[in-house]
Design an enzyme around this catalytic site. Structure first.
Site, short mmCIF file in Angstrom:
data_model
loop_
_atom_site.label_atom_id
_atom_site.label_comp_id
_atom_site.label_asym_id
_atom_site.label_seq_id
_atom_site.Cartn_x
_atom_site.Cartn_y
_atom_site.Cartn_z
N CYS A 1 -3.46 1.86 -4.75
CA CYS A 1 -2.30 1.27 -4.93
C CYS A 1 -2.64 -0.17 -5.54
O CYS A 1 -1.70 -1.00 -5.91
CB CYS A 1 -1.49 0.99 -3.67
SG CYS A 1 -0.81 2.59 -3.08
N HIS B 1 2.06 -6.08 -2.68
CA HIS B 1 2.32 -4.67 -2.52
C HIS B 1 3.27 -4.25 -1.77
O HIS B 1 3.14 -4.68 -0.39
CB HIS B 1 1.02 -3.98 -2.55
CG HIS B 1 1.28 -2.50 -2.44
ND1 HIS B 1 1.78 -1.68 -3.36
CD2 HIS B 1 0.65 -1.57 -1.49
CE1 HIS B 1 1.74 -0.45 -2.94
NE2 HIS B 1 0.97 -0.47 -1.61
N ASN C 1 7.14 2.81 -0.79
CA ASN C 1 5.72 2.44 -1.57
C ASN C 1 5.75 3.12 -2.70
O ASN C 1 5.29 4.35 -2.78
CB ASN C 1 4.77 2.64 -0.60
CG ASN C 1 3.32 2.41 -1.19
OD1 ASN C 1 3.15 2.19 -2.36
ND2 ASN C 1 2.29 2.35 -0.27
#
Ligand code: COA
Length: 330
Positions: A117, A257, A287
């Site tokens: 990620c 994030h 996410n």
């Protein structure tokens, strides 16, 4: 300009999310979960899910076209296309090559970048180096995911968290003192076992057994990942602030994030950053992995929360494990 190096600025941004919204209430009909559980543990209310017709390259292409329009850049001017993704259309060719063809960037090189990620932060740093050295003047950096294809929809520990989407930015050189001021990238492969997609690669090629054992889906030790993410994103934010020569009080906007609201809140608490300086949209997208930071950045820009001259820190964390941060003067 740092020494002989040229600063890279984000000259344009574009995003794309699928139309289909999957709410927590919808998930109650798929796995044994509840809106209350998901909201209280993650802050997520809903996420976007790609239609069967949409692959990672499709979302990436739309985001890329919007970013080029925003930067007023023609496809032929693009020197390099980098797609950060954990859900490429195929093992090869690279999704970046598919995007390069679709957008008509006929003078560009293209490659994918895999850094969990944190991929968008990694890709931003890599792309900015081509600008810094004067090698290239227009670099397209994209984070795009359809992780909904890789979650086990019977595993309530993972399927409630992830969502699909894409974000793209155009990097250009700038002669002023703004743009990317500092960055830092980290990895701890030893902790990588906490977040994996075990099969489908050369170590465990697809077989009936790997499919039956659901080894083509994301496997995650959520508890460990949570702890690592808080520690890592907090530390790297401080590192990039320091190397940009900025005091915490000079930070105008923080874009972490969007993994989980609890993670974001814990990182902000560690850094003592007030919530009004933190962009949060995990409630609406879940996410989205490499897409989460450009999606959040675009939202902050569109809503006028970021102004010229603002100091921004963006930090990512993900599979690998990887983490990293970037300090920018807007
Ligand atoms: N609905 C209801 N119950 C659930 C559930 C769900 N969707 N998912 C897990 N549970 C249950 C578990 O089975 C467990 O039950 P038990 O105590 O009877 O065994 C209980 O809830 C607690 O599970 P746990 O995994 O300890 O929950 P948690 O508080 O750690 O929250 C996450 C789980 C996934 C939300 C959290 O660990 C997390 O967000 N981790 C980080 C993940 C992440 O960000 N990954 C990507 C990084 S880029």
């Amino acid at each position: 300009m740092i020494g002989n190096l040229i600063n890279a600025v984000i000259a344009g941004i574009g995003v794309c999310v699928p139309d289909r919204v999957l709410t927590n209430n919808d998930l109650e009909n798929i796995v044994h979960t509840s809106d209350e559980w998901i909201l209280s543990r993650s802050g997520i209310r809903e996420r976007r899910i790609a239609s069967p017709r949409e692959a990672t390259s499709d979302l990436a292409t739309v985001a890329a076209v919007r970013a080029m329009e925003d930067a007023e850049v023609m496809p032929e001017q693009v020197d390099l296309v980098i797609v950060a993704t954990n859900s490429p259309d195929m093992l090869f060719p690279a999704t970046a090559c598919l995007v390069q063809d679709r957008i008509g960037a006929k003078n560009a090189g293209a490659f994918d970048l895999a850094a969990g990620c944190t991929g968008f932060i990694y890709a931003l740093c890599v792309g900015s180096q081509f600008i810094a050295t004067g090698s290239y003047s227009t670099v397209l950096v994209i984070g795009s995911e359809t992780l909904s294809r890789f979650v086990n929809w019977e595993d309530r520990g993972t399927c409630v968290i992830f969502g699909d989407g894409a974000g793209a930015v155009v990097l250009k050189p700038v002669s002023e003192d703004n743009g990317i001021l500092a960055f830092k990238l980290w990895s701890d492969g030893g902790a990588g076992r906490h977040l994996t997609l075990p099969a489908g690669g050369s170590k465990r090629p697809a077989t009936k057994d790997t499919v039956d054992s659901k080894l083509h889906y994301i496997q995650m030790n959520g508890h460990e990942v949570f702890k690592l993410a808080v520690r890592a994103m907090g530390k790297v934010a401080q590192e990039v602030l320091a190397s940009a020569g900025l005091k915490k009080s000079e930070l105008d906007f923080f874009i972490p994030h969007q993994a989980n609201l609890k993670i974001i809140e814990a990182v902000a608490r560690r850094l003592d950053i007030p919530t009004e300086k933190v962009l949060i949209n995990v409630d609406r997208y879940g996410n989205t992995s490499t897409a989460s930071i450009p999606l959040a950045l675009e939202e902050a820009l569109r809503s006028g929360r970021i102004k010229k001259g603002d100091h921004i820190v963006m930090v990512g964390f993900g599979a690998g494990m990887t983490w990293g941060g970037v300090a920018i003067k807007w």
